[in-house]
Design a protein around this motif. Structure first.
Motif, PDB file in Angstrom:
ATOM      1  N   PRO A 670       0.798  -1.227   0.000  1.00 19.37           N
ATOM      2  CA  PRO A 670       0.000   0.000   0.000  1.00 19.37           C
ATOM      3  C   PRO A 670       0.833   1.280   0.000  1.00 19.37           C
ATOM      4  O   PRO A 670       0.436   2.296  -0.584  1.00 19.37           O
ATOM      5  CB  PRO A 670      -0.819  -0.121   1.294  1.00 19.37           C
ATOM      6  N   ALA A 671       1.975   1.255   0.649  1.00 17.00           N
ATOM      7  CA  ALA A 671       2.883   2.415   0.680  1.00 17.00           C
ATOM      8  C   ALA A 671       4.306   1.857   0.747  1.00 17.00           C
ATOM      9  O   ALA A 671       4.513   0.644   0.786  1.00 17.00           O
ATOM     10  CB  ALA A 671       2.581   3.304   1.884  1.00 17.00           C
ATOM     11  N   VAL A 736       3.823  -8.591   6.467  1.00 10.76           N
ATOM     12  CA  VAL A 736       3.708  -7.722   5.303  1.00 10.76           C
ATOM     13  C   VAL A 736       2.506  -8.114   4.448  1.00 10.76           C
ATOM     14  O   VAL A 736       1.803  -7.255   3.907  1.00 10.76           O
ATOM     15  CB  VAL A 736       5.013  -7.744   4.479  1.00 10.76           C
ATOM     16  N   GLN A 737       2.229  -9.420   4.342  1.00  3.80           N
ATOM     17  CA  GLN A 737       1.058  -9.847   3.561  1.00  3.80           C
ATOM     18  C   GLN A 737      -0.232  -9.372   4.224  1.00  3.80           C
ATOM     19  O   GLN A 737      -1.161  -8.944   3.535  1.00  3.80           O
ATOM     20  CB  GLN A 737       1.046 -11.362   3.406  1.00  3.80           C
ATOM     21  N   LEU A 738      -0.307  -9.427   5.554  1.00  3.44           N
ATOM     22  CA  LEU A 738      -1.483  -8.924   6.251  1.00  3.44           C
ATOM     23  C   LEU A 738      -1.655  -7.433   5.976  1.00  3.44           C
ATOM     24  O   LEU A 738      -2.781  -6.960   5.738  1.00  3.44           O
ATOM     25  CB  LEU A 738      -1.349  -9.178   7.756  1.00  3.44           C
ATOM     26  N   TYR A 739      -0.557  -6.705   5.994  1.00  7.14           N
ATOM     27  CA  TYR A 739      -0.585  -5.272   5.666  1.00  7.14           C
ATOM     28  C   TYR A 739      -1.039  -5.061   4.225  1.00  7.14           C
ATOM     29  O   TYR A 739      -1.842  -4.165   3.935  1.00  7.14           O
ATOM     30  CB  TYR A 739       0.817  -4.700   5.904  1.00  7.14           C
ATOM     31  N   ARG A 740      -0.550  -5.882   3.299  1.00  6.27           N
ATOM     32  CA  ARG A 740      -0.955  -5.764   1.899  1.00  6.27           C
ATOM     33  C   ARG A 740      -2.462  -5.959   1.748  1.00  6.27           C
ATOM     34  O   ARG A 740      -3.106  -5.308   0.926  1.00  6.27           O
ATOM     35  CB  ARG A 740      -0.235  -6.800   1.043  1.00  6.27           C
ATOM     36  N   GLU A 741      -3.044  -6.853   2.549  1.00  6.39           N
ATOM     37  CA  GLU A 741      -4.455  -7.176   2.420  1.00  6.39           C
ATOM     38  C   GLU A 741      -5.357  -6.202   3.164  1.00  6.39           C
ATOM     39  O   GLU A 741      -6.528  -6.052   2.811  1.00  6.39           O
ATOM     40  CB  GLU A 741      -4.710  -8.598   2.929  1.00  6.39           C
ATOM     41  N   GLN A 742      -4.832  -5.538   4.187  1.00  5.95           N
ATOM     42  CA  GLN A 742      -5.678  -4.670   5.005  1.00  5.95           C
ATOM     43  C   GLN A 742      -5.371  -3.191   4.860  1.00  5.95           C
ATOM     44  O   GLN A 742      -6.225  -2.346   5.152  1.00  5.95           O
ATOM     45  CB  GLN A 742      -5.548  -5.052   6.488  1.00  5.95           C
ATOM     46  N   GLY A 743      -4.156  -2.867   4.426  1.00  2.00           N
ATOM     47  CA  GLY A 743      -3.747  -1.473   4.382  1.00  2.00           C
ATOM     48  C   GLY A 743      -4.474  -0.685   3.298  1.00  2.00           C
ATOM     49  O   GLY A 743      -4.774  -1.198   2.229  1.00  2.00           O
ATOM     50  N   ARG A 744      -4.764   0.567   3.601  1.00  2.39           N
ATOM     51  CA  ARG A 744      -5.333   1.463   2.601  1.00  2.39           C
ATOM     52  C   ARG A 744      -4.198   2.029   1.746  1.00  2.39           C
ATOM     53  O   ARG A 744      -3.076   2.198   2.222  1.00  2.39           O
ATOM     54  CB  ARG A 744      -6.087   2.601   3.286  1.00  2.39           C
ATOM     55  N   LYS A 751       0.658   3.535  10.501  1.00  2.00           N
ATOM     56  CA  LYS A 751      -0.714   4.064  10.527  1.00  2.00           C
ATOM     57  C   LYS A 751      -1.734   2.920  10.454  1.00  2.00           C
ATOM     58  O   LYS A 751      -2.777   2.968  11.112  1.00  2.00           O
ATOM     59  CB  LYS A 751      -0.917   5.038   9.381  1.00  2.00           C
ATOM     60  N   TRP A 752      -1.426   1.923   9.637  1.00  2.00           N
ATOM     61  CA  TRP A 752      -2.291   0.742   9.580  1.00  2.00           C
ATOM     62  C   TRP A 752      -2.357   0.066  10.945  1.00  2.00           C
ATOM     63  O   TRP A 752      -3.451  -0.299  11.413  1.00  2.00           O
ATOM     64  CB  TRP A 752      -1.745  -0.219   8.524  1.00  2.00           C
ATOM     65  N   ALA A 753      -1.222  -0.094  11.594  1.00  4.72           N
ATOM     66  CA  ALA A 753      -1.178  -0.760  12.902  1.00  4.72           C
ATOM     67  C   ALA A 753      -1.967   0.028  13.941  1.00  4.72           C
ATOM     68  O   ALA A 753      -2.672  -0.548  14.778  1.00  4.72           O
ATOM     69  CB  ALA A 753       0.270  -0.943  13.352  1.00  4.72           C
TER      70      ALA A 753
END
Length: 816
Positions: A670-671, A736-744, A751-753
């Motif tokens: 996402p970023a 990182v995969q969880l971030y890829r799936e949930q992050g805007r 910020k995601w966390a």
């Protein structure tokens, strides 16, 4: 000593009753529940999003196992009560389990009506009432085929929409001339039919089913006019009837439902009943709001409040089909002593009709724009004299009395008992009071403490406004902020619908989600492109025109119009061969500035755009690939020399950093993502301010995440500690995969966390080994299906498998 309370049934009504009882009298009862279903309590009105794929069963659980344990409640799953012995005050289940009671509550719900036409008992004829029904429909939908839904009411249309989204060809049969005739007038029914048919669902009204035919299983449905429709499954959704057999066998008073008084007490003073199984003042209710009102009164009566009384309910209806906005309440039949006010806006697909009698609203139908539904419903419920508002009434609360009201003022003007969340029966005062009492500061906190907006989400805007009213300028309503001016939807909703509706192109997203512009803008197109790449690896083709210029040419544009080229150096390690290649490129293309970056790489500044393909071709001959200095991707893994050279090093930090970078480079995120691995707690690689960091210690590896060192300065959170490199790699990849799936899109990891919660992330990545492995596997899967970097294939001296994808773009397309 606590009295014994036995509850038969574990649906939404008894679940809400228990919540109220535990608030009012937490120590008064020892509670035992018998549930015919083999599971905990869940929100039945959210079965339609489960069927369509927008939610999972876990998303709609109301009370999990921990809740029952926390409150000392005994829950018997999958045990249907078959007998009530009123004399001995005992109940008995099918398997012989018995329980005695001081007070008994019957909440057996309702049973679906099955039309007794020939073939109604064939395999493949289903009903739609509980999770087992949904599971059966999902199993049938896996093979595609044809589904016929008998019944064009709320449940029938929700079932049809869900099956259509699962890939079945669906036909709805409805006996009456218009859909949902009990809730809608003909005009709104016409608009609803158009919207349903626009989803590819065939609708046949005035359809009388003659027979269901098939040899050993459903094959077709015959109508009495001779029409025959192919069918692999048939869903009966023609209505419900109260489940009264158990109460009748116990000798309780029965009519259509179990007869109860205003305290929800049956003909036996020791037994109460509530929910869809009861009849109160001649009425049986099948909607959730009356059930929740009953639950509150039943709980107060159990707690000893003799004044608590249930007067009956006025109901409203909303259809749970994504993209169809429909609201109905009251009585809208034609009569001579009534008048009506109608608003039609064909261009916007909006229809409103108010039915008035003696200057009071007695019925309301809204289609296309239902924002004023709660206000109209409150006026109806209170029997408010609307004569002073008559001229502007149809335009809604914002125009009440003439001059337009600010939307926030309109919400502030709602009475305290105005219903905000219809799915969970939550009024304004409960939300506002809970925000103040518990000092809530976010939508997620309000959902956790009140359940408002936690189901279908249609009231999210109202809940956000109440938060804004309560907290003032300190509240930033992120979910009210659309992605851009092209849509009213936020990032989370768009991502959810891409999955739920299986949208696999930007054009499909814009069409299905009703984008306001023809082709989007510079804000939404890159975000949609990323969401589709992350959601459908191998199925979605990256759209080059939706990427910024830096990503299209694999270089950062500078203020003078030239570009900065930053090749990747694995873990900050280089070689004479790579350095010679860099020097040769600098000389050959007269690159004016060469600079060492903070990410342990070399930056070539001042490259002309026309030279970029040739520069990259030469660098590729030496095995140099892009460092993604421009990308929403993994940029660098900074390392120190670690145990191989440093006398303080505890582990091979350089080797681990290179391993992580080679495994993960090229994965769009996402970023931007920056990592570091430090060989000892002295932290020379500055791992504790990175998106993901590793501190090597004597016993293994301490994994950190959610740091920042830019506009925001923030130290990392400790994710966990592990002993081996393999464990460290698996955890980092899963994170990182969880971030890829949930992050805007453009939302950094910290910020995601902060948004989803550190503990929530730890629970999924650290505590749940199966979920961690699944995340890791999805990351690996996504890497396999991306196209290879066009110059990585020419890289020398490294195994091909070390190179994950860089971009799905061909460079010739990018160098425009």
């Amino acid at each position: 000593m606590a009295r014994k309370l036995v509850i038969i049934g574990n649906g939404m009504a008894p679940g809400r009753m228990l919540e109220h009882l535990l608030e009012a009298a937490p120590q008064d009862y020892q509670v035992t529940i018998f549930n015919a279903e083999p599971r905990v309590n869940y929100n039945r009105i959210m079965l339609s999003p489960v069927l369509s794929g927008e939610k999972t069963y876990e998303d709609i659980i109301t009370h999990d196992d921990a809740w029952y344990q926390r409150h000392g409640i005994t829950l018997h799953r999958g045990k249907r009560i078959v007998a009530i012995d009123r004399g001995r005050r005992k109940v008995e289940a099918e398997d012989g389990t018995q329980a005695s009671y001081d007070r008994l509550v019957i909440a057996t719900g309702s049973a679906p009506i099955v039309i007794p036409v020939p073939g109604h008992d064939l395999p493949g004829v289903l009903t739609y009432r509980d999770l087992d029904d949904v599971d059966r429909m999902l199993a049938a939908a896996q093979g595609g085929g044809h589904a016929v839904v008998i019944g064009g009411g709320l449940l029938g249309l929700e079932a049809a929409a869900g099956l259509a989204q699962r890939g079945m060809k669906v036909t709805v049969l409805h006996l009456m001339p218009t859909l949902m005739e009990r809730q809608l007038d003909p005009a709104a029914g016409h608009l609803l039919r158009e919207a349903v048919e626009a989803r590819g669902i065939r609708v046949i009204t005035k359809a009388n089913t003659k027979a269901i035919v098939g040899s050993g299983k459903v094959e077709a449905v015959q109508l009495d006019d001779g029409t025959e429709l192919a069918a692999d499954i048939v869903v009966m959704a023609v209505g419900i009837r109260p489940s009264t057999a158990l109460a009748k066998s116990a000798g309780l008073g029965i009519n259509r439902g179990i007869l109860v008084d205003d305290q929800l007490v049956t003909s036996d003073p020791a037994i109460q009943a509530l929910g869809e199984c009861v009849e109160h003042r001649g009425l049986c209710y099948g909607l959730v709001a009356p059930l929740y009102e009953m639950a509150r009164i039943a709980a107060l009566h159990l707690a000893g409040d003799a004044t608590a009384s249930y007067p009956g309910s006025v109901t409203s209806t909303k259809l749970k089909v994504t993209g169809i906005d429909l609201f109905s309440a009251g009585d809208f039949a034609d009569a001579r002593d009534r008048e009506e006010i109608v608003l039609r806006d064909a261009a916007r697909g909006v229809y409103r009709r108010l039915v008035l009698q003696e200057n009071r609203i007695i019925g309301a139908v809204m289609y296309g724009d239902t924002a004023d539904g709660p206000w109209f419903f409150d006026l109806l419920r209170r029997r408010e004299d609307v004569a002073p508002l008559r001229e502007t009434l149809i335009f809604g609360q914002s125009y009440a009395g003439g001059a337009p009201l600010d939307p926030m003022a309109a919400v502030a003007a709602l009475p305290d008992d105005a219903e905000i969340c219809g799915c969970n029966g939550i009024c304004k005062s409960r939300i506002v009071g809970t925000i103040a009492e518990k000092k809530l500061a976010s939508l997620d906190e309000v959902r956790a403490h009140t359940k408002a907006s936690s189901s279908c989400g249609s009231c999210t805007g109202l809940v956000e406004k109440l938060l804004s009213l309560s907290l003032g300028d300190s509240y930033k309503p992120a979910l009210l902020q659309p992605m851009c001016s092209c849509t009213d939807l936020g990032h989370d909703e768009v991502r959810r619908l891409i999955v739920a509706q299986e949208l696999k192109s930007i054009q499909a997203v814009m069409q299905a989600l009703e984008w306001k512009t023809s082709c989007g803008c510079a804000k939404c197109r890159p975000a949609l492109n990323y969401y589709l790449i992350a959601t459908w690896p191998g199925q979605y083709a990256d759209d080059g025109q939706s990427r910024f210029i830096n990503e299209r040419v694999h270089a950062n544009i500078q203020k003078d119009g030239t570009y900065s080229v930053v090749p990747r150096m694995w873990g900050g390690v280089t070689s004479a061969k790579e350095l010679r290649a860099l020097a040769d490129v600098v000389d050959k293309f007269a690159i004016p500035t060469v600079k060492v970056t903070g990410g342990q790489r070399i930056d070539l500044l001042g490259v002309k755009k026309t030279d970029l393909p040739a520069v990259w071709a030469d660098l590729g001959e030496a095995g140099l690939v892009s460092g993604h200095a421009y990308g929403k991707a993994l940029r660098t893994v900074k390392t120190c020399v670690g145990s191989e050279w440093c006398r303080f090093g505890t582990q091979d930090s350089t080797g681990l950093g290179i391993r992580i970078e080679k495994f993960m480079w090229g994965s769009w995120t996402p970023a931007k993502v920056k990592m570091a691995v430090s060989g000892c707690p002295r932290n020379c690689a500055e791992a504790t301010c990175k998106d993901v960091g590793v501190i090597c210690v004597e016993s293994g590896y301490e994994i950190h995440f959610a740091g920042a060192a830019g506009l925001d300065i923030k130290g990392t959170e400790i994710l966990t500690r592990v002993r081996s490199e393999d464990e460290a790699l698996e955890l980092i990849v899963a994170l990182v995969q969880l971030y890829r799936e949930q992050g805007r899109y453009l939302e950094r990891i910290y910020k995601w966390a902060r948004r989803v919660g550190i503990d929530t992330i730890k629970a999924q990545v650290c505590d749940d080994s199966e979920k961690r492995k699944a995340l890791f596997d999805r990351f690996v899967f996504s890497q396999k299906f991306a196209q290879a970097d066009p110059w990585a294939e020419r890289a020398k001296g490294r195994d091909a498998h070390e190179f994950a994808p860089l971009s799905e773009l061909r460079f010739a397309e990018a160098a425009e």
